[in-house]
Write a protein that holds these residues in place. Structure first.
Motif, PDB file in Angstrom:
ATOM      1  N   LYS A  43       0.741  -1.296   0.125  1.00  0.00           N
ATOM      2  CA  LYS A  43      -0.169   0.083  -0.084  1.00  0.00           C
ATOM      3  C   LYS A  43       1.013   1.253  -0.570  1.00  0.00           C
ATOM      4  O   LYS A  43       1.799   1.190   0.879  1.00  0.00           O
ATOM      5  N   GLN A  45       0.665   5.717  -0.210  1.00  0.00           N
ATOM      6  CA  GLN A  45       0.311   6.346  -0.275  1.00  0.00           C
ATOM      7  C   GLN A  45       1.053   7.895  -0.885  1.00  0.00           C
ATOM      8  O   GLN A  45       2.843   7.878  -0.184  1.00  0.00           O
ATOM      9  N   PHE A  47       1.657  11.795  -1.385  1.00  0.00           N
ATOM     10  CA  PHE A  47       1.426  13.035  -1.229  1.00  0.00           C
ATOM     11  C   PHE A  47       1.876  14.153  -2.604  1.00  0.00           C
ATOM     12  O   PHE A  47       3.288  13.223  -3.044  1.00  0.00           O
ATOM     13  N   ARG A  86      -8.090   9.143  -4.502  1.00  0.00           N
ATOM     14  CA  ARG A  86      -7.958   9.970  -3.867  1.00  0.00           C
ATOM     15  C   ARG A  86      -8.765   9.949  -2.376  1.00  0.00           C
ATOM     16  O   ARG A  86      -9.787  10.451  -2.325  1.00  0.00           O
ATOM     17  N   SER A  87      -7.799  10.375  -1.764  1.00  0.00           N
ATOM     18  CA  SER A  87      -7.842  10.538  -0.408  1.00  0.00           C
ATOM     19  C   SER A  87      -7.300  11.755   0.789  1.00  0.00           C
ATOM     20  O   SER A  87      -6.879  12.019   0.016  1.00  0.00           O
ATOM     21  N   LEU A  89      -6.996  13.208   4.494  1.00  0.00           N
ATOM     22  CA  LEU A  89      -6.527  13.315   6.410  1.00  0.00           C
ATOM     23  C   LEU A  89      -7.443  14.142   6.278  1.00  0.00           C
ATOM     24  O   LEU A  89      -7.975  14.679   6.306  1.00  0.00           O
ATOM     25  N   TYR A  95      -4.505  13.197  -0.382  1.00  0.00           N
ATOM     26  CA  TYR A  95      -2.827  12.266  -1.157  1.00  0.00           C
ATOM     27  C   TYR A  95      -3.774  10.942  -2.492  1.00  0.00           C
ATOM     28  O   TYR A  95      -5.214  10.688  -1.915  1.00  0.00           O
ATOM     29  N   GLU A  97      -3.414   7.168  -2.610  1.00  0.00           N
ATOM     30  CA  GLU A  97      -3.886   6.216  -2.061  1.00  0.00           C
ATOM     31  C   GLU A  97      -3.660   4.879  -3.347  1.00  0.00           C
ATOM     32  O   GLU A  97      -4.646   4.953  -3.972  1.00  0.00           O
ATOM     33  N   TYR A  98      -2.564   4.053  -3.337  1.00  0.00           N
ATOM     34  CA  TYR A  98      -2.247   2.962  -4.707  1.00  0.00           C
ATOM     35  C   TYR A  98      -1.974   1.530  -3.947  1.00  0.00           C
ATOM     36  O   TYR A  98      -1.059   0.888  -3.277  1.00  0.00           O
ATOM     37  N   VAL A 175       4.688   6.072   2.814  1.00  0.00           N
ATOM     38  CA  VAL A 175       4.403   6.983   2.697  1.00  0.00           C
ATOM     39  C   VAL A 175       5.764   7.824   1.773  1.00  0.00           C
ATOM     40  O   VAL A 175       6.765   7.962   1.610  1.00  0.00           O
TER      41      VAL A 175
END
Length: 180
Positions: A43, A45, A47, A86-87, A89, A95, A97-98, A175
């Motif tokens: 996973k 994230q 930015f 696309r998430s 915070l 950010y 997320e893939y 990240v």
């Protein structure tokens, strides 16, 4: 098996023979050897910020990339979209997320038996200049390298436009921050 023959007539046994075989094979394959489990840590994230630290992934903010499309460059067809989310915070920072989905190409195998794979993704970005005006599409390349051993499959490095942006630190989240 003699136990079932004495209890069930032969025609019933023939009827359910395959079911008994499948149940037996299932029970045999249900081992609980925790040493054989492979940890999967893929996973990401991602930015994306400008040099002043402003979020560039906010879909509605002027100056951000409202349109983001990922395309698998190693896929067998020219157009192979890669899914990401696309998430946001809690502080309203966005950010990407893939998890998975892009083709993984074998790169190498080391003497310790670990294998390296890579995915290459074309990232098309459309910047929102005003409420109705957009900049021409900006095309970048994201390369994700994975390391596989018998105990782990994990993201090991991430490059953006051939520049190293992330190297895996054990037991830490993946990240990536890209300054654009």
């Amino acid at each position: 098996m003699n136990f079932f023959i004495k209890i069930l007539p032969l025609h019933v046994m023939k009827k359910y023979f395959l079911v008994y075989i499948l149940i037996g094979l299932t029970l045999l394959s249900c081992g609980s050897d925790d040493d054989s489990l492979q940890k999967v840590d893929q996973k990401l994230q991602i930015f994306m910020k400008d040099s002043a630290g402003n979020d560039l992934v906010n879909p509605v903010k002027v100056g951000s990339y409202s349109g983001i499309i990922w395309n698998d460059e190693l896929a067998s067809s020219d157009i192979a979209n890669v899914n990401f989310t696309r998430s946001m915070l809690s502080d309203s920072t966005f950010y990407m997320e893939y998890l998975a989905g892009a083709t993984r190409e074998f790169v190498s195998e080391s003497s310790d038996g670990s294998k390296i794979y890579r995915s290459e993704i074309q990232v098309s970005l459309t910047k929102k200049l005003s409420a109705t005006q957009f900049a021409p599409v900006d095309i970048d390349t994201l390369q994700i390298f994975y390391r596989m051993t018998p105990s782990v499959f994990e993201v090991s490095q991430v490059y953006f436009n051939k520049s190293l942006k992330f190297t895996k630190i054990p037991d830490q989240p993946n990240v990536v921050t890209i300054i654009k």
